[in-house]
Scaffold this motif. Structure first.
Motif, PDB file in Angstrom:
ATOM      1  N   LEU A 119       5.330  -4.932   2.807  1.00 27.97           N
ATOM      2  CA  LEU A 119       4.599  -5.325   1.574  1.00 27.97           C
ATOM      3  C   LEU A 119       3.453  -5.869   2.031  1.00 27.97           C
ATOM      4  N   PHE A 120       2.355  -5.790   1.222  1.00 25.92           N
ATOM      5  CA  PHE A 120       1.108  -6.682   1.983  1.00 25.92           C
ATOM      6  C   PHE A 120       1.295  -7.832   2.428  1.00 25.92           C
ATOM      7  N   SER A 121       1.983  -8.641   1.718  1.00 20.80           N
ATOM      8  CA  SER A 121       2.213  -9.805   2.222  1.00 20.80           C
ATOM      9  C   SER A 121       3.015 -10.282   3.242  1.00 20.80           C
ATOM     10  N   GLN A 149      -6.403  11.987   3.871  1.00 26.13           N
ATOM     11  CA  GLN A 149      -7.559  12.628   2.907  1.00 26.13           C
ATOM     12  C   GLN A 149      -7.838  11.424   1.746  1.00 26.13           C
ATOM     13  N   THR A 150      -8.886  11.911   1.260  1.00 25.49           N
ATOM     14  CA  THR A 150      -9.411  10.836   0.187  1.00 25.49           C
ATOM     15  C   THR A 150      -8.076  10.957  -0.824  1.00 25.49           C
ATOM     16  N   GLY A 151      -7.789   9.569  -1.333  1.00 29.85           N
ATOM     17  CA  GLY A 151      -6.664   9.365  -2.367  1.00 29.85           C
ATOM     18  C   GLY A 151      -5.695   8.839  -1.714  1.00 29.85           C
ATOM     19  N   THR A 152      -5.566   8.685  -0.203  1.00 35.38           N
ATOM     20  CA  THR A 152      -4.318   8.395   0.350  1.00 35.38           C
ATOM     21  C   THR A 152      -4.318   6.818   0.318  1.00 35.38           C
ATOM     22  N   GLY A 153      -5.514   6.159   0.114  1.00 34.20           N
ATOM     23  CA  GLY A 153      -5.680   4.929   0.392  1.00 34.20           C
ATOM     24  C   GLY A 153      -6.279   4.455   1.894  1.00 34.20           C
ATOM     25  N   LYS A 154      -6.891   5.492   2.496  1.00 35.77           N
ATOM     26  CA  LYS A 154      -7.148   5.126   3.734  1.00 35.77           C
ATOM     27  C   LYS A 154      -8.493   4.204   3.926  1.00 35.77           C
ATOM     28  N   THR A 155      -9.258   4.048   2.860  1.00 35.93           N
ATOM     29  CA  THR A 155     -10.404   2.948   2.858  1.00 35.93           C
ATOM     30  C   THR A 155      -9.635   1.714   3.394  1.00 35.93           C
ATOM     31  N   ALA A 156      -8.577   1.368   2.549  1.00 38.07           N
ATOM     32  CA  ALA A 156      -8.015  -0.020   2.864  1.00 38.07           C
ATOM     33  C   ALA A 156      -7.366   0.207   4.163  1.00 38.07           C
ATOM     34  N   ALA A 213      -4.122  14.337 -10.397  1.00 34.82           N
ATOM     35  CA  ALA A 213      -2.750  13.990  -9.910  1.00 34.82           C
ATOM     36  C   ALA A 213      -2.830  12.925  -8.926  1.00 34.82           C
ATOM     37  N   ARG A 214      -3.858  11.905  -9.285  1.00 34.35           N
ATOM     38  CA  ARG A 214      -3.744  10.945  -8.257  1.00 34.35           C
ATOM     39  C   ARG A 214      -2.964   9.561  -8.644  1.00 34.35           C
ATOM     40  N   ALA A 215      -2.609   8.841  -7.888  1.00 31.83           N
ATOM     41  CA  ALA A 215      -1.907   7.730  -7.968  1.00 31.83           C
ATOM     42  C   ALA A 215      -0.776   7.552  -8.963  1.00 31.83           C
ATOM     43  N   ILE A 248     -15.788  11.205  -5.327  1.00 29.14           N
ATOM     44  CA  ILE A 248     -15.506  11.048  -6.473  1.00 29.14           C
ATOM     45  C   ILE A 248     -14.158   9.987  -6.741  1.00 29.14           C
ATOM     46  N   ASP A 249     -14.264   8.934  -6.869  1.00 34.82           N
ATOM     47  CA  ASP A 249     -13.169   8.103  -6.852  1.00 34.82           C
ATOM     48  C   ASP A 249     -12.912   7.704  -8.187  1.00 34.82           C
ATOM     49  N   VAL A 250     -12.275   8.740  -8.984  1.00 37.55           N
ATOM     50  CA  VAL A 250     -11.747   8.495 -10.343  1.00 37.55           C
ATOM     51  C   VAL A 250     -10.236   8.791 -10.427  1.00 37.55           C
ATOM     52  N   GLU A 258     -18.210  -0.632  -2.046  1.00 34.52           N
ATOM     53  CA  GLU A 258     -17.776  -1.179  -3.195  1.00 34.52           C
ATOM     54  C   GLU A 258     -16.308  -1.708  -2.765  1.00 34.52           C
ATOM     55  N   GLU A 259     -15.381  -0.716  -2.395  1.00 32.97           N
ATOM     56  CA  GLU A 259     -13.927  -1.103  -1.746  1.00 32.97           C
ATOM     57  C   GLU A 259     -14.199  -2.374  -0.906  1.00 32.97           C
ATOM     58  N   MET A 260     -14.746  -2.257  -0.041  1.00 33.31           N
ATOM     59  CA  MET A 260     -14.634  -3.468   1.089  1.00 33.31           C
ATOM     60  C   MET A 260     -15.181  -4.551   0.507  1.00 33.31           C
ATOM     61  N   GLY A 291      -4.218  -6.286  -7.765  1.00 31.06           N
ATOM     62  CA  GLY A 291      -2.930  -5.589  -7.951  1.00 31.06           C
ATOM     63  C   GLY A 291      -2.325  -4.456  -7.358  1.00 31.06           C
ATOM     64  N   PHE A 292      -2.796  -4.448  -6.136  1.00 35.65           N
ATOM     65  CA  PHE A 292      -2.001  -3.485  -5.018  1.00 35.65           C
ATOM     66  C   PHE A 292      -0.717  -4.140  -4.597  1.00 35.65           C
ATOM     67  N   GLU A 293       0.307  -3.425  -4.669  1.00 38.89           N
ATOM     68  CA  GLU A 293       1.524  -4.130  -4.599  1.00 38.89           C
ATOM     69  C   GLU A 293       1.972  -3.470  -2.963  1.00 38.89           C
ATOM     70  N   THR A 294       2.435  -2.298  -3.230  1.00 39.64           N
ATOM     71  CA  THR A 294       2.987  -1.554  -1.817  1.00 39.64           C
ATOM     72  C   THR A 294       1.870  -0.629  -1.148  1.00 39.64           C
ATOM     73  N   PRO A 295       1.936  -1.053   0.052  1.00 36.07           N
ATOM     74  CA  PRO A 295       0.838  -0.260   0.996  1.00 36.07           C
ATOM     75  C   PRO A 295       1.253   1.360   0.929  1.00 36.07           C
ATOM     76  N   THR A 296       0.349   1.975   0.843  1.00 33.30           N
ATOM     77  CA  THR A 296       0.519   3.681   0.967  1.00 33.30           C
ATOM     78  C   THR A 296       0.824   3.845   2.141  1.00 33.30           C
ATOM     79  N   PRO A 297       1.255   5.248   2.509  1.00 37.08           N
ATOM     80  CA  PRO A 297       1.705   5.373   3.609  1.00 37.08           C
ATOM     81  C   PRO A 297       1.011   5.321   4.931  1.00 37.08           C
ATOM     82  N   ILE A 298      -0.332   5.739   4.567  1.00 33.38           N
ATOM     83  CA  ILE A 298      -1.325   5.717   5.756  1.00 33.38           C
ATOM     84  C   ILE A 298      -1.381   4.120   6.238  1.00 33.38           C
ATOM     85  N   GLN A 299      -1.475   3.411   5.095  1.00 37.36           N
ATOM     86  CA  GLN A 299      -1.679   1.900   5.338  1.00 37.36           C
ATOM     87  C   GLN A 299      -0.479   1.239   6.159  1.00 37.36           C
ATOM     88  N   GLN A 300       0.952   1.633   5.783  1.00 40.98           N
ATOM     89  CA  GLN A 300       1.917   1.212   6.255  1.00 40.98           C
ATOM     90  C   GLN A 300       2.076   1.479   7.770  1.00 40.98           C
TER      91      GLN A 300
HETATM   92  P1  AMP Z   1      -8.893   5.911  -0.958  1.00 44.59           P
HETATM   93  O1  AMP Z   1      -7.792   7.047  -0.399  1.00 44.59           O
HETATM   94  O2  AMP Z   1      -9.245   5.103   0.151  1.00 44.59           O
HETATM   95  O3  AMP Z   1     -10.104   6.691  -1.572  1.00 44.59           O
HETATM   96  O4  AMP Z   1      -8.365   5.174  -2.010  1.00 44.59           O
HETATM   97  C1  AMP Z   1      -7.993   5.757  -3.245  1.00 44.59           C
HETATM   98  C2  AMP Z   1      -7.708   4.722  -4.290  1.00 44.59           C
HETATM   99  O5  AMP Z   1      -6.564   4.154  -4.367  1.00 44.59           O
HETATM  100  C3  AMP Z   1      -8.630   3.641  -4.498  1.00 44.59           C
HETATM  101  O6  AMP Z   1      -9.301   3.360  -5.805  1.00 44.59           O
HETATM  102  C4  AMP Z   1      -7.979   2.563  -3.948  1.00 44.59           C
HETATM  103  O7  AMP Z   1      -8.704   1.393  -4.586  1.00 44.59           O
HETATM  104  C5  AMP Z   1      -6.599   2.639  -4.345  1.00 44.59           C
HETATM  105  N1  AMP Z   1      -5.646   2.116  -3.528  1.00 44.59           N
HETATM  106  C6  AMP Z   1      -5.685   2.046  -2.228  1.00 44.59           C
HETATM  107  N2  AMP Z   1      -4.630   1.440  -1.682  1.00 44.59           N
HETATM  108  C7  AMP Z   1      -3.800   1.174  -2.804  1.00 44.59           C
HETATM  109  C8  AMP Z   1      -2.372   0.463  -2.729  1.00 44.59           C
HETATM  110  N3  AMP Z   1      -1.825   0.181  -1.533  1.00 44.59           N
HETATM  111  N4  AMP Z   1      -1.871   0.565  -3.951  1.00 44.59           N
HETATM  112  C9  AMP Z   1      -2.765   0.808  -5.097  1.00 44.59           C
HETATM  113  N5  AMP Z   1      -4.024   1.476  -5.117  1.00 44.59           N
HETATM  114  C10 AMP Z   1      -4.512   1.526  -3.883  1.00 44.59           C
END
Ligand code: AMP
Length: 583
Positions: free
Chosen positions: A3-5, A48-55, A334-336, A306-308, A89-91, A21-30
């Motif tokens: 978990l993030f915590s 790729q974009t959408g995988t949560g790579k920015t975080a 088909a994101r998130a 485009i992050d929608v 914005e994300e950072m 409100g992020f709860e569980t890290p995405t696979p790339i974050q893990q």
């Molecule tokens: P990215 O792939 O970095 O462009 O992220 C795609 C979207 O997912 C962004 O809107 C993020 O804010 C959101 N996001 C990133 N990590 C998580 C996470 N662990 N849980 C929920 N949303 C996330």
């Protein structure tokens, strides 16, 4: 799973993540975050974009920043201004509780003076496009002397856009650089080249590309002759009244022209392409995000980043040359965890390109029928009826106007009033689609089913299951295959409608399927399967349905009565039975 915590991250970041409100890290974050927090080695992340790579890189980056130092410590290079703005914005959100932190974005297309002022105010993190960064370095507006961390985000795209020399120049001028983190959707020799030139002992992390294996995307294609492309687009838009989507064109000129034509016809759309200045593009994105626009018509470059998250449809006005680009486009929907539809308008010659993309995304594409006028009117009618049924007028509206409305319509019959309301909504559509031709290329219009190249007669089937049952073409095929044991490739040209669907099967399989499926249930409801042709003569008809492979020409014409579009009986929609039986 972590978990993030569980991550040993500075408390301000954990708090910000929880606020978001992020709860569980995405696979790339893990995979990436624990490594980079513990020991910030060099890494390559294939995501790729959408995988949560920015975080994935942003959180470790902020974890290592020293906010008491007032010089640039981290640089994120990204290919486009849109992406730069989003990363900033994300950072900024992640660092919301880090007092003294400044994250600045610099990119082309806006006056440099303001950005010179910003970078002189000593941000610790800079997000930049390569060209603008070099411009600022040449003007000595900033120094990378103390830079420790460099992130190359979407490295493959930066190389595609010709930034190789700029990247080299920037990296050569970072004497204090300790770590380089490279993120890329694909791994090419050129990407590896950067790693070899500028990185040491890197570790690689990859996650399944979000949109090549995304089973929540229903890939559909519509075959139309070139000169019918725009009209096909228009029908697809009319057939999806609740659409929130991106329409992709190949050129800026097409994006402009298609969008202008749509706007003139009253569709809430706008173009988004590189010939528009930054201010205009930001404004378009703002309007799109606030849903003042239902669609944008974009080129690939402008749409990058485009992050929608809740895009319902991606429409390829033209297929891209490169199948990889298709995956970038379709991955906008088909994101998130949501599902989405990617529709492609193709000419008969481009069907072979579809096969190529199918192999890349490892999913079967569904050939769908371009709807005719009757179907469109019918679809819109149900859309408005549902809107009326689910509308919740505000309490003060009711208080203010109830009496007034009642007085005005006291003598009007309720059914008539509803008819009038719906007529007002539909009359333009009915007008437009009064005389419509069949736009599906490559079929005869005589009805009676089309023939495959093997001369085997195909039969069009009707089934009483549709989108409302949670089905898309893929899921429907899966259900049929599991229930009947037929091979998936015997089912072709699947068209999923709201509450019913159509598909083709070889003539000799039709009877077998009717026999085997008609005794089955789907989510507790009895399945009804018929030859679509036979339904024509059935009670109530259900005008506007497909019959015998192609719609009968008269079905496409408005005959002066809304009921001609299927509201008159026979169809599940009008029987009133559906709602009760659902689920
Ligand atoms: P990215 O792939 O970095 O462009 O992220 C795609 C979207 O997912 C962004 O809107 C993020 O804010 C959101 N996001 C990133 N990590 C998580 C996470 N662990 N849980 C929920 N949303 C996330």
């Amino acid at each position: 799973m972590n978990l993030f915590s569980d991550f040993p991250m500075r408390e301000e970041l954990t708090r910000a993540i929880s606020d978001l409100g992020f709860e569980t890290p995405t696979p790339i974050q893990q995979k990436v975050i624990p490594t980079l927090l513990a020991e910030p080695i060099d890494i390559i992340g294939l995501a790729q974009t959408g995988t949560g790579k920015t975080a994935a890189y942003g959180l470790p980056l902020l974890h290592h920043v020293d906010v008491s130092l007032k010089h640039v410590q981290c640089l994120v290079l990204s290919p486009t201004r849109e992406l730069c703005m989003q990363i900033q914005e994300e950072m900024t959100k992640y660092g919301a509780h880090m007092r003294g932190l400044r994250v600045t974005a610099v990119y082309g297309g806006v006056p440099i003076i303001g950005q010179m002022r910003e970078v002189r105010s000593n941000p610790q993190v800079i997000v930049a496009t390569p060209g603008r960064l070099i411009d600022l370095l040449e003007r000595k507006a900033l120094s990378l002397e103390h830079l420790q961390y460099v992130v190359l985000d979407e490295a493959d795209e930066m190389l595609n856009m010709g930034f190789r020399e700029d990247i080299d120049l920037i990296l050569k001028n970072t004497p204090a650089r300790e770590h380089t983190w490279l993120f890329s959707a694909t791994m090419s020799n050129e990407v590896r080249g950067i790693a070899k030139r500028f990185m040491k002992d890197w570790k690689e992390f990859s996650v399944a590309a979000a949109n090549t294996t995304n089973e929540n995307i229903d890939h559909q294609y519509y075959v139309a002759n070139h000169h019918n492309r725009f009209e096909t687009l228009r029908r697809l838009l009319d057939f999806t009244p609740g659409i929130y989507g991106i329409i992709f064109t190949r050129t800026k000129q097409d994006a402009q022209e298609v969008s202008e034509k749509l706007m003139k016809m009253g569709y809430p759309t706008s173009p988004l392409h590189g010939d528009m200045d930054q201010k205009m593009r930001s404004k378009v994105m703002e309007r799109f995000k606030s849903k003042a626009l239902q669609c944008i018509v974009a080129t690939d470059v402008a749409a990058r980043g485009i992050d929608v998250n809740d895009i319902t449809h991606v429409i390829n006005y033209e297929l891209p040359d490169d199948p990889e680009v298709y995956t970038h486009r379709s991955g906008r929907t088909a994101r998130a965890g949501k599902s989405g539809i990617c529709m492609s308008i193709v000419s008969p010659k481009q069907i072979s390109n579809i096969r190529q993309i199918e192999r890349l995304v490892k999913q079967k594409f569904h050939k769908s029928d371009i709807p005719d006028g009757a179907e469109i009117v019918r679809k819109k009618m149900f859309f408005y009826m549902e809107q009326i049924a689910t509308a919740e007028p505000k309490a003060d509206f009711a208080k203010l106007y109830t009496d007034l409305i009642h007085d005005q319509f006291a003598d009007v019959d309720k059914d008539e009033l509803i008819r009038k309301l719906i007529w007002l909504q539909l009359k333009d559509t009915i007008e437009v689609y009064q005389h419509t031709e069949d736009l599906n290329a490559g079929y005869d219009n005589k009805g009676g089913g089309d023939k495959s190249s093997r001369g085997n007669r195909y039969v069009r089937m009707f089934i009483n299951l549709g989108e409302k049952d949670g089905l898309n073409a893929q899921k429907l095929i899966q259900f049929i295959v599991e229930s009947t044991d037929v091979e998936p490739n015997t089912i072709d040209r699947v068209t999923v409608r709201d509450m019913s669907s159509y598909f083709n099967v070889p003539g000799d399989a039709a009877e077998y399927m009717i026999e085997h499926l008609s005794s089955k249930k789907f989510k507790g409801r009895k399945v009804r399967l018929d030859e679509a042709e036979q339904r024509t003569g059935g009670p109530g008809g259900g005008g506007g349905d497909f019959r015998g492979g192609r719609p009968k020409p008269q079905g496409a014409r408005y005959s002066g009565d809304v009921r001609a579009y299927g509201g008159g009986g026979g169809g599940r929609e009008s029987s009133g039975g559906y709602k009760g039986k659902k689920k």
